[in-house]
Structure formats: C-alpha cells, structure tokens
Write a protein that holds these residues in place. Structure first.
Motif, short mmCIF file in Angstrom:
data_model
loop_
_atom_site.label_atom_id
_atom_site.label_comp_id
_atom_site.label_asym_id
_atom_site.label_seq_id
_atom_site.Cartn_x
_atom_site.Cartn_y
_atom_site.Cartn_z
N LYS A 117 -1.88 -31.90 34.15
CA LYS A 117 -1.03 -31.68 35.32
C LYS A 117 -1.94 -31.02 36.34
O LYS A 117 -2.48 -29.96 36.07
CB LYS A 117 0.15 -30.76 34.98
CG LYS A 117 1.27 -31.43 34.27
CD LYS A 117 2.47 -30.53 34.16
CE LYS A 117 3.61 -31.25 33.50
NZ LYS A 117 4.77 -30.39 33.31
N ALA A 118 -2.13 -31.70 37.45
CA ALA A 118 -3.14 -31.30 38.43
C ALA A 118 -4.48 -31.34 37.72
O ALA A 118 -4.86 -32.35 37.16
CB ALA A 118 -2.81 -29.95 39.05
N ASP A 119 -5.19 -30.22 37.66
CA ASP A 119 -6.49 -30.18 36.97
C ASP A 119 -6.41 -29.41 35.66
O ASP A 119 -7.43 -29.06 35.08
CB ASP A 119 -7.55 -29.54 37.87
CG ASP A 119 -7.94 -30.46 39.02
OD1 ASP A 119 -7.81 -31.69 38.85
OD2 ASP A 119 -8.37 -29.95 40.06
N THR A 120 -5.21 -29.11 35.20
CA THR A 120 -5.02 -28.30 34.00
C THR A 120 -4.55 -29.20 32.86
O THR A 120 -3.68 -30.05 33.05
CB THR A 120 -3.97 -27.21 34.25
OG1 THR A 120 -4.38 -26.43 35.38
CG2 THR A 120 -3.81 -26.30 33.06
#
Length: 124
Positions: A117-120
C-alpha cells in the motif's frame, strides 16, 4: 546469473539430463531452484498445470508475518495454530513465525512482488 530454458511436455525426452528436479512452481519451488542454480547445478522445474496455478500465485502477493513494530512472532504463532484447527505442526509454525521477517527480506531482495500500500508492505 541462472539461465532458464522452457521445455514443452513433448520436448522432454530421456535425453534431457538435470542434476536436480524440483517439483512445483510455488515460491518455495522457485527459490529452491534459484538457490540450486546459483551453485552451478542444472535444475528442472516441473508441475502438472500452467504456471499460474500454485498456492503462491493464488495468494496474489499476500504473505503473513510479524513484520512491523507491534507485531509479535508469538502472537502470530498463536493465531496460526488457532486458524489451523489442529492441522498445523507446531514446530514448523514456530520456525516460520520466528524466521518470517528474514525470509520476507530475502524474497524482496530477489525481486518477489509482495502486496504494498503506497510504498509500504501490506502483509496479511
């Protein structure tokens, strides 16, 4: 770097020789084949269906682990044992729960696409 050659069923004859045959194309089979290929042995990977029919493929990049701050390998162990309804080998579950973060880091280094999710990382 490992080189791969794809054979169709009809192409594989008794004249093909490999040092090791890995059965299955889930993440475990591919990592096993990759690691073996890095030692210089020739490896064949076989499976009964097309490449998109492994449990790893069906997981669609999802993986479970005590990865983030506040996560606990012991809680993950308890959750897994409970969800397994008596079918899980406790010693195997314990090892996977304790080694999960190290294994995930290794998979990311290899370029395995896990859910984000996003960069995580979004671990389930």
């Amino acid at each position: 770097m490992a080189s791969f050659q794809r054979y169709a069923y009809n192409d594989c004859t008794m004249t093909n020789r490999f040092d090791v045959i890995v059965v299955g194309t889930g993440i475990a089979g591919f990592v096993c084949a990759y690691e073996l290929s890095q030692t210089g042995v020739s490896v064949a990977i076989i499976k009964k269906d097309d490449i998109g029919t492994s449990s790893s493929f069906y997981a669609q990049g999802g993986i479970a682990s005590a990865w983030e701050d506040g996560d606990s390998p012991s809680q993950h162990y308890q959750d897994t044992i409970h969800a397994g309804c008596g079918l899980c080998d406790p010693s195997v579950v314990k090892t996977f729960c304790e080694e999960g973060p190290t294994i995930i880091s290794y998979l990311l280094e290899l370029g395995v696409a896990l859910d984000k999710k996003a960069d995580t990382l979004h671990l389930t």
